[in-house]
Design a protein around this motif. Structure first.
Motif, mmCIF file in Angstrom:
data_model
loop_
_atom_site.group_PDB
_atom_site.id
_atom_site.type_symbol
_atom_site.label_atom_id
_atom_site.label_comp_id
_atom_site.label_asym_id
_atom_site.label_seq_id
_atom_site.Cartn_x
_atom_site.Cartn_y
_atom_site.Cartn_z
ATOM 1 N N PHE A 104 2.263 2.221 -3.209
ATOM 2 C CA PHE A 104 1.145 2.886 -4.201
ATOM 3 C C PHE A 104 0.646 4.097 -3.528
ATOM 4 N N THR A 157 -5.334 5.159 5.439
ATOM 5 C CA THR A 157 -5.611 3.665 4.868
ATOM 6 C C THR A 157 -4.588 2.970 5.263
ATOM 7 N N ALA A 204 0.740 -1.169 -0.077
ATOM 8 C CA ALA A 204 -0.031 -0.067 0.014
ATOM 9 C C ALA A 204 0.857 1.383 -0.127
ATOM 10 N N ALA A 214 -0.541 4.938 -0.672
ATOM 11 C CA ALA A 214 -1.845 5.349 0.107
ATOM 12 C C ALA A 214 -1.588 6.182 1.159
ATOM 13 N N SER A 215 -2.949 7.135 1.586
ATOM 14 C CA SER A 215 -2.596 7.959 2.936
ATOM 15 C C SER A 215 -2.426 7.055 3.887
#
Lengths: 125, 236
Positions: free
Chosen positions: B120, B126, B117, B122-123
């Motif tokens: 990619f 998340t 994640a 992700a914040s």
């Protein structure tokens, strides 16, 4: 039945208390669960008055996830932004976890099977 | 419309909506042969969210009623000690390989999800919600809250992980030539919590029992492990 429910609440309370006092970043009910497991090991068996309410709650465990899950409706923005990261992470991680766990356990398969059968006898579980 | 405004503001109404929807979704799932893709919780979430959006009801209003169900999650989590104790008594002699598999599996699940994640972009919210995705919602909701993630997002991701585990496990077992019921069940419990356990019962009672044991062990271990692992990966 009622006393069993009270025991669950008291163990949860004890868990929350320890978490609050120590500042441990672990959910109170999980600590309460560890305490209850320790108490059951010491006691040697699960008393009937605890088993009845405990299993009644666990039978409907899935329903208890719904209120928190509906909160997803407040995170649509986040989902829109991170959906690809989430999807790839979940698929890759779930596959890798299954592979790693199965490979570690597979060499002990025969032993696992035998002991489980010895202990459960003809009962099957 | 006045009638609606009156009842929509009542906690009782949302309690009834939640339980009715869940019973209907469970019935529907049984009719379809218990497929994990249309798990009763996933279907209930979808229906209730659509209903709330259509009627313009806020989550806060809904939760005023639903909180009475949510509250029971605490004592139910404590009650997980009961099946854990039952299984524990049966496999005491095998604790070492089982603990090793559970711990390695739990760390692999959280670390691999976080790293992918993160790759990619992700914040943070998340990431902290994805970390407990392999453990039962009962524990994941509390863990996400403690870590600073979103409990509701975590519970959704737990359900998707459960469905994925049930789909991915059979082909992986075929490729790796895993044939033993106990191994199959335990692996499903580690990677896909209660949904994996329910699925494991289709392999047999022994698989289901090992799944239940794995789910409890992994849940408890993950709750203590994640607060250490997350900073170790440089998150938060």
């Amino acid at each position: 039945m009622l006393i069993g429910f009270l025991i669950l609440l008291v163990f949860q309370f004890a868990g929350e208390l320890v978490v609050t006092l120590t500042g441990m970043p672990v959910p109170g009910p999980v600590v309460g669960m560890v305490f209850l497991l320790a108490a059951l090991v010491v006691n040697g068996s699960v008393p009937h008055y605890l088993r009845v309410p405990g299993e009644a709650l666990l039978k409907h465990l899935a329903l208890l996830f719904v209120p928190a899950g509906v909160g997803l409706m407040t995170h649509f923005g986040l989902l829109k932004q991170d959906w690809l990261a989430i999807l790839v992470a979940l698929i890759v991680s779930t596959a890798v976890t299954i592979i790693v766990t199965a490979l570690i356990l597979n060499p002990s398969a025969k032993k696992l099977h035998k002991v489980a059968e010895d202990v459960s006898g003809g009962e099957g579980r | 419309m006045e009638f609606w405004t009156f009842f929509a503001a009542k906690p009782l109404m949302w309690l009834i909506v939640t339980i009715t929807t869940f019973i209907a979704a469970s019935w529907f799932n049984r009719r379809l042969g218990g497929t994990p893709l249309l798990h009763p919780v996933l279907v209930s979430l979808f229906l209730i969210i659509v209903f709330l959006l259509l009627t313009g009801t806020s989550y806060e209003t809904y939760f005023e009623g639903a909180q009475f169900i949510h509250f029971l999650l605490g004592p139910a989590t404590v009650a997980l000690a009961i099946p854990l104790f039952d299984h524990f008594e049966r496999v005491k002699k095998l604790l070492l390989p089982l603990m090793l598999a559970c711990m390695t599996g739990a760390v692999t699940a959280a670390a691999s999800a976080l790293l992918v994640a993160q790759a990619f972009d992700a914040s943070l919210g998340t990431l902290l919600s994805i970390a407990p995705k392999s453990v039962t919602s009962a524990i994941a909701i509390g863990v996400a809250e403690k870590l600073g993630g979103y409990p509701s997002l975590a519970s959704g991701l737990v359900l998707i992980t459960g469905a994925l585990g049930c789909m991915l496990a059979p082909p992986i077992y075929r490729i790796l030539n895993v044939t033993d019921e106990a191994v199959k069940g335990f692996t499903l419990g580690v990677s896909a919590h209660g949904m994996g356990t329910a699925f494991a019962f289709e392999y047999g009672l022994m698989a289901g029992a090992f799944g239940g044991l794995a789910m409890g062990m992994t849940g408890a271990f993950t709750a203590f492990m994640l607060p250490l692992l997350v900073p170790l990966l440089g998150i938060g």
